[in-house]
Write a protein that holds these residues in place. Structure first.
Motif, short mmCIF file in Angstrom:
data_model
loop_
_atom_site.label_atom_id
_atom_site.label_comp_id
_atom_site.label_asym_id
_atom_site.label_seq_id
_atom_site.Cartn_x
_atom_site.Cartn_y
_atom_site.Cartn_z
N GLY A 95 0.84 -1.34 0.59
CA GLY A 95 0.38 -0.79 0.13
C GLY A 95 0.64 1.10 0.10
N GLY A 96 0.00 2.33 -0.16
CA GLY A 96 1.19 3.51 -0.58
C GLY A 96 0.72 4.99 -0.84
N LEU A 97 0.71 6.22 -1.11
CA LEU A 97 0.06 7.26 -1.71
C LEU A 97 0.61 6.72 -3.49
CD1 LEU A 97 -1.02 10.25 -1.59
CD2 LEU A 97 1.48 11.04 -1.30
N VAL A 98 -0.02 7.22 -3.57
CA VAL A 98 -0.47 7.28 -5.60
C VAL A 98 -0.96 8.59 -6.37
CG1 VAL A 98 -2.28 5.13 -6.16
CG2 VAL A 98 -0.34 5.91 -7.64
N GLN A 99 -0.90 8.99 -6.79
CA GLN A 99 -1.57 10.25 -7.86
C GLN A 99 -2.78 9.44 -8.42
OE1 GLN A 99 1.40 12.25 -10.16
NE2 GLN A 99 1.76 13.47 -8.70
N PRO A 100 -3.88 10.49 -8.50
CA PRO A 100 -4.65 9.79 -9.62
C PRO A 100 -4.11 9.05 -11.26
CG PRO A 100 -6.01 11.83 -7.88
CD PRO A 100 -4.05 11.22 -8.41
N GLY A 101 -4.80 7.73 -11.46
CA GLY A 101 -4.62 7.10 -13.21
C GLY A 101 -3.08 6.45 -12.56
N GLY A 102 -2.51 6.32 -11.04
CA GLY A 102 -1.62 5.37 -11.26
C GLY A 102 -1.61 3.92 -10.97
N SER A 103 -0.61 3.42 -10.81
CA SER A 103 -0.70 1.91 -10.28
C SER A 103 -0.18 1.06 -9.11
CB SER A 103 -0.98 0.93 -11.60
OG SER A 103 -0.95 1.17 -12.73
N LEU A 104 -0.83 0.21 -8.42
CA LEU A 104 0.26 0.07 -7.24
C LEU A 104 -0.43 -1.56 -7.05
CD1 LEU A 104 -1.14 2.20 -4.07
CD2 LEU A 104 1.25 1.85 -4.95
N ARG A 105 0.65 -2.65 -6.81
CA ARG A 105 0.49 -3.61 -6.24
C ARG A 105 0.41 -3.98 -4.81
NH1 ARG A 105 0.62 -7.89 -10.22
NH2 ARG A 105 1.78 -10.06 -9.54
N LEU A 106 -0.37 -4.91 -4.46
CA LEU A 106 -0.72 -5.13 -3.38
C LEU A 106 -0.58 -6.91 -3.63
CD1 LEU A 106 -4.07 -3.51 -1.98
CD2 LEU A 106 -1.54 -2.72 -2.16
N PHE A 107 0.48 -6.96 -1.95
CA PHE A 107 0.41 -8.65 -2.04
C PHE A 107 0.15 -9.09 -0.65
CE2 PHE A 107 3.06 -9.36 -4.90
CZ PHE A 107 3.76 -8.29 -5.33
N CYS A 108 -0.42 -10.73 -0.37
CA CYS A 108 -0.97 -10.74 0.87
C CYS A 108 -0.08 -12.21 0.78
CB CYS A 108 -2.67 -11.07 0.72
SG CYS A 108 -2.95 -12.39 1.92
N GLU A 109 0.69 -11.90 1.87
CA GLU A 109 0.89 -13.22 1.74
C GLU A 109 0.82 -14.25 3.24
OE1 GLU A 109 5.33 -13.27 2.40
OE2 GLU A 109 6.10 -15.24 2.44
N VAL A 110 0.24 -15.59 2.86
CA VAL A 110 -0.37 -16.56 3.67
C VAL A 110 0.65 -17.71 4.36
CG1 VAL A 110 -2.66 -17.28 4.80
CG2 VAL A 110 -2.49 -15.85 2.58
N SER A 111 0.55 -17.67 6.34
CA SER A 111 1.07 -18.68 6.18
C SER A 111 -0.05 -19.65 7.28
CB SER A 111 2.23 -18.49 7.36
OG SER A 111 2.00 -17.79 7.80
N GLY A 112 0.54 -20.62 7.69
CA GLY A 112 -0.18 -21.72 8.38
C GLY A 112 -1.44 -22.05 8.35
N LEU A 113 -2.30 -22.41 6.99
CA LEU A 113 -2.95 -22.60 6.20
C LEU A 113 -3.03 -23.57 5.02
CD1 LEU A 113 -4.64 -19.98 4.55
CD2 LEU A 113 -5.40 -19.40 6.52
N PRO A 114 -3.80 -24.43 5.37
CA PRO A 114 -4.35 -25.25 3.16
C PRO A 114 -3.64 -24.14 2.77
CG PRO A 114 -5.70 -26.08 4.88
CD PRO A 114 -5.36 -24.90 5.29
N PHE A 115 -3.54 -23.00 1.62
CA PHE A 115 -4.00 -22.52 0.84
C PHE A 115 -4.66 -22.71 -0.52
CE2 PHE A 115 -3.29 -17.87 -0.99
CZ PHE A 115 -2.33 -18.29 -1.61
N ARG A 116 -4.21 -22.88 -0.62
CA ARG A 116 -4.89 -24.00 -2.09
C ARG A 116 -6.56 -24.50 -1.68
NH1 ARG A 116 -4.32 -29.74 -3.81
NH2 ARG A 116 -3.75 -30.77 -1.89
N PHE A 117 -6.53 -24.44 -0.76
CA PHE A 117 -7.98 -24.87 -0.78
C PHE A 117 -9.11 -23.30 -0.06
CE2 PHE A 117 -7.28 -29.43 -0.49
CZ PHE A 117 -6.22 -30.12 -0.08
#
Length: 115
Positions: A9-31
């Motif tokens: 996350g962060g500050l971006v100007q209108p028309g710009g782009s961001l890429r969020l990430f979610c890193e998961v641990s402790g559960l069977p992710f693929r299900f």
């Protein structure tokens, strides 16, 4: 211990782009159905996009054509690519893992779209 950790996350100007990430641990992710939600000040939390275990996706009408959700089952990662951002996209973005009947949430990451 289940953990969902958002980043990007962060500050971006209108028309710009961001890429969020979610890193998961402790559960069977693929299900799990993995999702991104957001909550703006004074508003209810709303679904942005989700992706099922077979890769099918759902998007809120407000982000269709601008946001793309994906998943990397090998790395237990859920990226959300956000393009052509608008001021109304400003919110705290939360990662969610759902495998009925359980739901898990991250702490959220702030996205601010402003000039």
């Amino acid at each position: 211990q289940v953990q969902l950790v958002e980043s990007g996350g962060g500050l971006v100007q209108p028309g710009g782009s961001l890429r969020l990430f979610c890193e998961v641990s402790g559960l069977p992710f693929r299900f799990h159905v993995m999702g991104w939600y957001r909550q703006a000040p004074g508003k209810q939390r709303e679904l942005v996009a989700n992706i099922s275990s077979d890769g099918s996706t759902t998007y809120a009408d407000s982000v269709k054509g601008r946001f793309t959700i994906s998943r990397d089952n090998a790395k237990s990662l859920v990226p959300l690519q956000m393009n052509n951002l608008k001021p109304e996209d400003t919110a705290v973005y939360y990662c969610n893992a759902h495998w009925h009947p359980a739901d898990w949430w991250g702490q959220g990451t702030q996205v601010t779209v402003s000039s």
